[in-house]
Every structure is written in C-alpha cells, then in structure tokens.
Design a protein around this motif. Structure first.
Motif, PDB file in Angstrom:
ATOM      1  N   THR A 161       5.794  -9.396   7.017  1.00  0.00           N
ATOM      2  CA  THR A 161       5.006  -8.536   7.903  1.00  0.00           C
ATOM      3  C   THR A 161       5.126  -9.025   9.344  1.00  0.00           C
ATOM      4  O   THR A 161       5.398  -8.247  10.265  1.00  0.00           O
ATOM      5  N   LYS A 205       2.504 -20.946   2.212  1.00  0.00           N
ATOM      6  CA  LYS A 205       3.838 -21.117   1.621  1.00  0.00           C
ATOM      7  C   LYS A 205       4.467 -22.431   2.079  1.00  0.00           C
ATOM      8  O   LYS A 205       5.121 -23.124   1.294  1.00  0.00           O
ATOM      9  N   ALA A 301       8.933 -10.156  -0.274  1.00  0.00           N
ATOM     10  CA  ALA A 301       7.781  -9.445  -0.849  1.00  0.00           C
ATOM     11  C   ALA A 301       8.314  -8.189  -1.540  1.00  0.00           C
ATOM     12  O   ALA A 301       9.509  -7.915  -1.518  1.00  0.00           O
TER      13      ALA A 301
HETATM   14  N1  HSE Z   1       2.243 -10.458   2.888  1.00  0.00           N
HETATM   15  C1  HSE Z   1       3.415 -11.237   2.693  1.00  0.00           C
HETATM   16  C2  HSE Z   1       4.483 -10.836   3.677  1.00  0.00           C
HETATM   17  C3  HSE Z   1       4.015 -11.091   1.334  1.00  0.00           C
HETATM   18  O1  HSE Z   1       4.286  -9.943   4.494  1.00  0.00           O
HETATM   19  O2  HSE Z   1       5.534 -11.446   3.648  1.00  0.00           O
HETATM   20  C4  HSE Z   1       3.263 -11.806   0.296  1.00  0.00           C
HETATM   21  O3  HSE Z   1       3.188 -13.160   0.573  1.00  0.00           O
END
Ligand code: HSE
Length: 437
Positions: A161, A205, A301
């Motif tokens: 995102t 992460k 994702a």
């Molecule tokens: N919301 C995360 C992203 C994916 O946009 O990469 C899930 O961790």
C-alpha cells in the motif's frame, strides 16, 4: 495415499486463496507430499457474506471449537487477524496438539516469542511464511536457503500500500491524500490506513525477518518506525534532482555487534534495484557474507499470493507430520538456547546521510547561518539546491555526508529556532551505500 486433515479459521480474502490453491493444485501438492491435504472445516463468524470462493455448507461453522476439538484436524490455519482472539486460538490449537500456520504479522511481532516457545515445548510447528512479504518466500529463504550465511543487511519494501502511494506520487505527481484515496478505492488500503502508511505493518514484518536473519528474539518495540504520511511531492521532486527515489524501507543491519532495525522513508540511489520496485509490489534485498547480494521480488499481499505462502507452510507441516520430524527447523532459524538477544541501537546512535528541506526567509546570510549550525555539529554538506520563491520564503534543500543522528537532531532543533526559519525542517534519511545489485 495418506491424508492430513486441515482446519481453517478465517474465511476472508487470504482464506479464499488458500482454499482455491488447495483445490487447483491438489495434484502437484499430492505429488510433492505423497499425501493429500484435506480441508475438513472452515470457521468464520460471518457465513453469509459473498466470497470469491465457495465452501460446501457442511464444512462451515461459526465455532472454533469444531476445529479445535476435531481429532481428524492436525493443522490449524489462523487467518482471522487481530491480536487477542487470534492469540487465544493459536494457544488453544497448540494446547490441543495441533500444528499451526498463520499469516498474522502483528500477532507474531507482539507475541511471537511466547507463541514460538509454546509450540517448541509442545513439539509442534508454528509456521508463518505469509506474514512477511505475502507470496515471496522470504522466511524460507532466510531460514533455510541462506542458513550457511551470516546475514549482514536487509533492505525491504514490505508494504504494498505504501509503495503504491509513493509510486503514484513520484510517477504521476499525486498528493499523498489523493494517492491514498486511490489506494483505498482499489482495495489496497484499509478504511483506517494507519498500519500501512505509518510504517507499523512494515515494522511488524521487519521485526520477524530481522529475528530470523540475526538470531535474536522478535523485538518489535525496538524498531524505530516512521511512515510516509508527511512526505510532500516536493520532496520527491527534489530527491529526483539529487538522483534519488524515496521508498518506505525496512532496514536491518549488524553494525559491530549491535543491530540497526528501522523503518522510515528513505532516499535510495535511483539506480538501486529497489528503486525500480513499483506499485503494490514488495521486494527484499539481502546481503549474506557467503552468498553476496540476493533480491526477492513479488506480490506482498492479495488472495492468491498470500494463499500460496500459507499452502507452502501447510506442505512443510504435513511433511514433518509424515516424517515424524516437527520442529526440525527452529521457528526463528536459530536454536532458542543458541540465539542471543542482540541489542538494537537507538536511532540517535545511527550514522547515515541526510536530506533536509528548510523553509526560510529569502534574505542574505540565511544559508550561512544554517550551514554554520550544521558545521558546528560536525555535519558536512554534500549538495544544496535553493530555488523557487513564495513571497519572502524559499525552500533550501541539502544533502549531507554521513553524520551521527543525535548531532543532526541537535542541529535541527537549533536551526528550527532561528527567526529566519519559518517551519519545522523536513528530514529524510539517505542510504547511499545500499549496494546496487
Ligand atoms: N497491508 C499490507 C500491504 C499487506 O499493503 O502490503 C498485508 O501485510
């Protein structure tokens, strides 16, 4: 042909990806495993919502107990998300003798150490490939493929995102607010985008990947975290003039026995391999002392990519069940009694180069005042741009040589107090020495 019973808790997007992958790829999975992975129950509180993948009514339940109490189910997949209920589910599954697969990075960042210890004590596996980088096999690469190395550095783009938003801002000139709205309308960003845009999801992460890479417990609360919500398109343009792209980077490196673990917007050379990672893609660039540079790239994702990672964990867990070898590979790559808690440096102790944007009165002597303060703290300027003019104010943009962050903070506090300086200074860290694959 033997079979391994599986129960799934959480029939959402990733759950649908798991179900579809198990169905579409049943033959190759069987050929690789020598047994069938049989999805026996799917639990979710809402069974009525329309989903892209259907499940026969008799397999559905709203009660987790139907999964926890089913002796045929040997592996439980936790895809409910959130902290409290997911933690309870995983603890109960392990207490009931079931192996667990999860994609829940927030949970592992907060409670991973305790959950991994419980799984080990029970002789069960707790697998989590999908928690870092979605479909990209980062956990397996660090834990197994690179097990012969000392990992020295991790640079990651681990949130699709945020990367999508930065890409639209840099390639198409959108503001942060407009790019965020677009990301929400495309389903990348949540209605509350805080976790993604403030770097928290990336920090979850990084805490997990860093633990595996460096043999230290998960230390999420020690990861310095900043997001992208304050990035102005003007910073992206200036960065380009200096030959850099801005990315939300997860950085972990071992510097003389202490770890840096930080997440923040970062200027990286435009020819760095991570600068070309665009849109919702994720990538991780690792350095090992034997292997050198490694770059992993893919979808971080989404239903099928994340489902792919979950299914790979299922296959591993099933192999261990069939061979009688659960726990063969330590969850965090190092044996718990051999790993050590490595100190994570406070961000004030790091040394890097910096990008500053000052908003100052356009008067003679301003630049020398600012550079005087920087010089007095031992901060050396590498390049300056001053251009444009709004009434009497002007942005002055500087790139520095490497400097100690605590000195930089002190200098900026002093500069921001000057009458000539009209707004708090923008600071973005630079990773100039990030090797270029
Ligand atoms: N919301 C995360 C992203 C994916 O946009 O990469 C899930 O961790």
């Amino acid at each position: 042909m033997g079979k391994i019973g599986v129960g799934l808790v959480g029939w959402g997007t990733v759950g649908c990806g798991v179900i579809q992958t198990l169905r579409e790829n049943a033959d190759v999975i069987e050929s690789r495993l020598g047994a069938r992975l049989e999805l026996l129950r799917v639990a979710d509180l809402d069974l009525e919502r329309q989903r892209p993948v259907s499940v026969p009514r008799q397999m559905l339940t709203t009660r987790m107990e139907d999964i926890l109490g089913d002796p045929e189910i040997q592996i439980v997949i936790e895809l409910m998300g959130g902290l409290k209920a997911a933690r309870t589910l995983i603890v109960s599954a392990l207490e009931n003798g079931k192996h667990v697969v999860t994609a829940n990075k927030a949970l592992l960042a907060h409670h991973g150490n305790e959950l991994f210890a419980l799984a080990r004590q029970k002789g069960l596996s707790l697998s989590f490939e999908a928690s870092v980088g979605g479909g990209i096999p980062i956990v397996k690469s660090l834990r197994e493929g690179l097990a012969g190395n000392r990992i020295t550095t991790i640079f990651g783009i681990l949130n699709g995102t945020a990367n999508y938003i930065l890409t639209r801002m840099s390639d198409n000139g959108l503001s942060f607010a407009d790019a965020l709205k677009e990301a929400q309308s495309l389903g990348y960003a949540e209605a509350d985008p805080t976790l993604d845009v403030e770097g928290i999801d990336t920090a979850h992460k990084l805490a997990i990947a860093g633990a595996i890479a460096f043999g230290t417990p998960v230390q999420f609360d020690r990861v310095h975290t900043e997001g992208i919500s304050k990035i102005d398109p003007v910073d992206i343009q200036f960065a380009e003039e200096f030959g850099y792209a801005i990315k939300l980077l997860a950085i972990a490196r071992n510097v003389d026995g202490r770890l840096e673990m930080r997440v923040h917007p970062t200027l990286i050379p435009e020819n760095h391999v991570l600068a070309g990672v665009k849109g919702a893609y994720n990538a991780i660039h690792l350095e090992g002392n034997a292997v050198g540079d490694v770059m992993l790239y893919g979808m971080g994702a989404g239903m099928m990519p994340t489902g792919s990672a979950v299914v790979s964990d299922l296959i591993d867990a099933a192999r261990d069940i069939l061979q009688g070898t659960p726990g063969r590979i330590p969850a965090l790559a190092f044996l718990p009694d051999r790993g050590q808690k490595i100190e994570i440096k406070p961000v004030s102790d790091i040394s890097t180069s910096y990008y500053f944007r000052f908003l100052a009165l356009d008067k003679p002597g301003v630049l020398s005042k600012i550079s005087g303060v920087l010089g007095s703290r031992g901060i050396s300027i590498a390049a300056v741009i001053q251009k444009g003019r709004h009434a009497d104010s002007v942005p002055i943009v500087m790139v520095t040589h490497e400097a100690l962050e605590s000195s930089v903070r002190e200098a900026l506090a002093e500069i921001d107090k000057l009458d000539l300086v009209l707004a708090p200074t923008t600071l973005i860290r630079i990773e100039d020495n990030a090797s270029r694959v």
